[in-house]
Every structure is written in C-alpha cells, then in structure tokens.
Design a protein around this motif. Structure first.
Motif, short mmCIF file in Angstrom:
data_model
loop_
_atom_site.label_atom_id
_atom_site.label_comp_id
_atom_site.label_asym_id
_atom_site.label_seq_id
_atom_site.Cartn_x
_atom_site.Cartn_y
_atom_site.Cartn_z
N GLY A 75 0.88 -0.88 0.21
CA GLY A 75 0.53 0.04 0.01
C GLY A 75 0.65 1.57 0.59
N MET A 76 -0.12 2.56 0.13
CA MET A 76 0.99 3.51 0.14
C MET A 76 1.83 4.24 1.57
SD MET A 76 -2.02 6.08 2.16
CE MET A 76 -2.83 5.29 0.89
N PHE A 77 2.09 2.60 2.38
CA PHE A 77 3.41 2.71 3.66
C PHE A 77 4.32 2.64 2.97
CE2 PHE A 77 -1.19 4.40 5.31
CZ PHE A 77 -0.61 5.33 5.29
N ARG A 78 4.34 1.45 2.22
CA ARG A 78 5.50 0.75 1.94
C ARG A 78 6.48 1.75 1.84
NH1 ARG A 78 5.69 -4.81 -1.80
NH2 ARG A 78 7.54 -5.04 -1.43
N GLY A 79 8.30 1.47 2.45
CA GLY A 79 9.00 2.34 1.80
C GLY A 79 9.04 3.49 2.89
N LYS A 80 8.18 3.63 3.10
CA LYS A 80 8.36 4.83 4.17
C LYS A 80 8.30 5.13 5.51
CE LYS A 80 5.30 6.93 0.44
NZ LYS A 80 3.73 7.51 0.35
N PHE A 81 8.17 3.98 6.27
CA PHE A 81 8.03 3.61 8.08
C PHE A 81 8.45 2.43 7.71
CE2 PHE A 81 4.03 6.01 7.18
CZ PHE A 81 4.53 7.11 7.58
N ASP A 82 10.01 2.61 8.89
CA ASP A 82 10.46 1.32 9.88
C ASP A 82 9.19 0.28 10.08
OD1 ASP A 82 12.73 1.33 8.57
OD2 ASP A 82 13.73 3.07 10.25
N GLU A 83 8.66 1.44 11.03
CA GLU A 83 7.71 0.43 11.92
C GLU A 83 6.61 1.68 12.37
OE1 GLU A 83 9.65 -1.52 14.76
OE2 GLU A 83 9.78 0.51 16.29
N VAL A 84 4.97 1.09 13.39
CA VAL A 84 4.19 2.03 13.87
C VAL A 84 4.10 0.92 15.02
CG1 VAL A 84 1.95 2.74 13.75
CG2 VAL A 84 3.34 3.01 11.24
#
Length: 257
Positions: A184-193
């Motif tokens: 989805g849109m968050f792939r590659g933008k965050f390490d983790e939540v």
C-alpha cells in the motif's frame, strides 16, 4: 496416633485438600465476566481453609544491563470465601464471578495470562491450581488493529514490556504492538508503527502510536541516529469511530510520511 500422623503428612502436602478451578469459558473479552467454580476435595484429615483467593497474572519483559529478563505481574486478586472447614474426602464447590480488568493484556504474540487459585491453610503447604485463559480485545481495540492491517501493515511482534514512568498507571508494564508496512501507500516510508492501548471503557480507548520513519539520505540517517525520526501521536477511539476507522488512521499516518 494415625490422625496425628495424617495431620503431619497433610502439613507437607501429602493427603491434604486439593483444589481445581473450572472456568465457564477460557476465552474472555476485556471487561467481560470471568465465571466458574472452585472445587475443593478434602484430604485424609479435616482442615480449616482460611481463605480462597484468585489471582490474575501475566508476564512482561524488563531490560537490565542490556539483557532482557522476564518477570511476573499481578494484575488483580480476589478473595472469594471466608474461613471454613473441609472434612475428610468432602467435596465443595464455590462459584465465583468477577469482571476482567480492562488493562489486562490480550492474548497475542508472546503474551500469556493465567488465573492462579490458592488455598490458605495455616501450618500446611497451601494447595494451588493454575489455568491459562485467552484474553480477547474490546471491539474498538480490535477495530484499530484490523484497520492497520487494512491499510497495509502487518503485525511483527506483540509483547508486554516494562512501562516508562510517564506511561505507568496501575500496572508496571504496557502491551506494545509492533507493525511494519507490507504494502500500500506506506510501503518504504516507515520502518515500523508501534501501538499501545490505554482503555477507558469497553466502548472507548486512548491510543498511543509511535511512527518510525524510514531513513532516506544522509540527513535522514543522522536524524534516525538521534531518534529524531520518531513521531508520537495520542488520540481516542470510540465505537462510533469504527465504521470510518480505516480512513481516519490512514489520514493520520499520512501526515508523517
């Protein structure tokens, strides 16, 4: 003489009363009722039971000198009887019912929760019984976790860890859910939540969310080294939010891309 000998054996647990807790259900939602009976079977001598208590426990991890160790935490304790006498081979059943505390950790990942039943008998080895139970989230907590999955995150780990002082409430730990973007849109933008729940009721919970942005470039790498890439969000979710929760979380997290 035999009675005295039997009492001596009972004092070290041989021929003493036994206890067995039987739960109506081993799957219980937060805020729900834990119901069952405690069955006591008398031993070879008459014994006085000073009290029967039920204790709810879980484990959590603590980091000491860069080493993780596991500790037990008492979540709640209930006394369910006044003193009574149990005769030789006599059977008694004592019903109980209590509300499961909202801050009990749910059964996911490494988390384990169990009910300890203890008989307090003076001058004797106290009989005990342990029963593991599966704790399910409230509908609103379940909706938050499902919404994260729905917008492209995957649960990587869930564990109970020692709570920092600013998050510590009644218990010495918090349960942390660690998610990673899988699409989805968050792939590659965050390490983790990372998500922590602080339930106020069965219909409402406070959510603490820590977003760890993925390092991109030298400036981002330095920011990550200094922990400046982490953003903290605090918000409330109620049952009324459930129908549009996926959109709400997506919009909230996009602000930190």
């Amino acid at each position: 003489m035999m009675s005295l000998f039997n009492k001596m054996l009972a004092s070290i647990g041989i021929g003493a009363a036994k206890v067995d807790t039987k739960l109506v259900s081993e799957r219980i939602a937060l805020g729900g009722e834990v119901q069952g009976v405690v069955q006591i079977i008398g031993g070879s001598v008459e014994q006085t039971i000073d009290e029967i208590y039920l204790s709810l426990y879980s484990t959590y991890t603590v980091e000491v000198n860069d080493q993780k160790t596991t500790r037990q935490a008492l979540i709640e304790k209930w006394k369910i009887t006044e003193p009574f006498t149990i005769g030789v081979n006599e059977k008694k059943e004592i019903p109980f019912s209590f509300k499961l505390p909202l801050d009990t950790p749910i059964s996911v990942g490494k988390t384990r929760v169990w009910l300890h039943t203890g008989l307090d008998i003076k001058n004797a080895l106290d009989p005990a019984d342990e029963d593991y139970i599966r704790i399910e989230p409230t509908p609103v907590m379940n909706a938050v976790l499902a919404a994260l999955e729905g917008i492209g995150f995957r649960l990587r780990e869930a564990d109970c860890e020692e709570a920092p002082l600013h998050l510590r409430r009644r218990l010495p730990f918090v349960q942390e859910f660690e998610y990673v973007p899988k699409g989805g849109m968050f792939r590659g933008k965050f390490d983790e939540v990372e998500v922590i729940f602080l339930p106020e009721s069965e219909q409402e919970t406070e959510v603490l969310m820590q977003i760890d942005r993925r390092a991109r470039g030298l400036g981002s790498f330095l920011a990550e080294a200094l922990d400046l890439d982490e953003s903290f969000i605090r918000f409330r979710v109620t049952n009324a939010d459930i129908p549009k929760l996926r959109e709400k979380l997506s919009t909230l997290i996009q602000r930190y891309c």
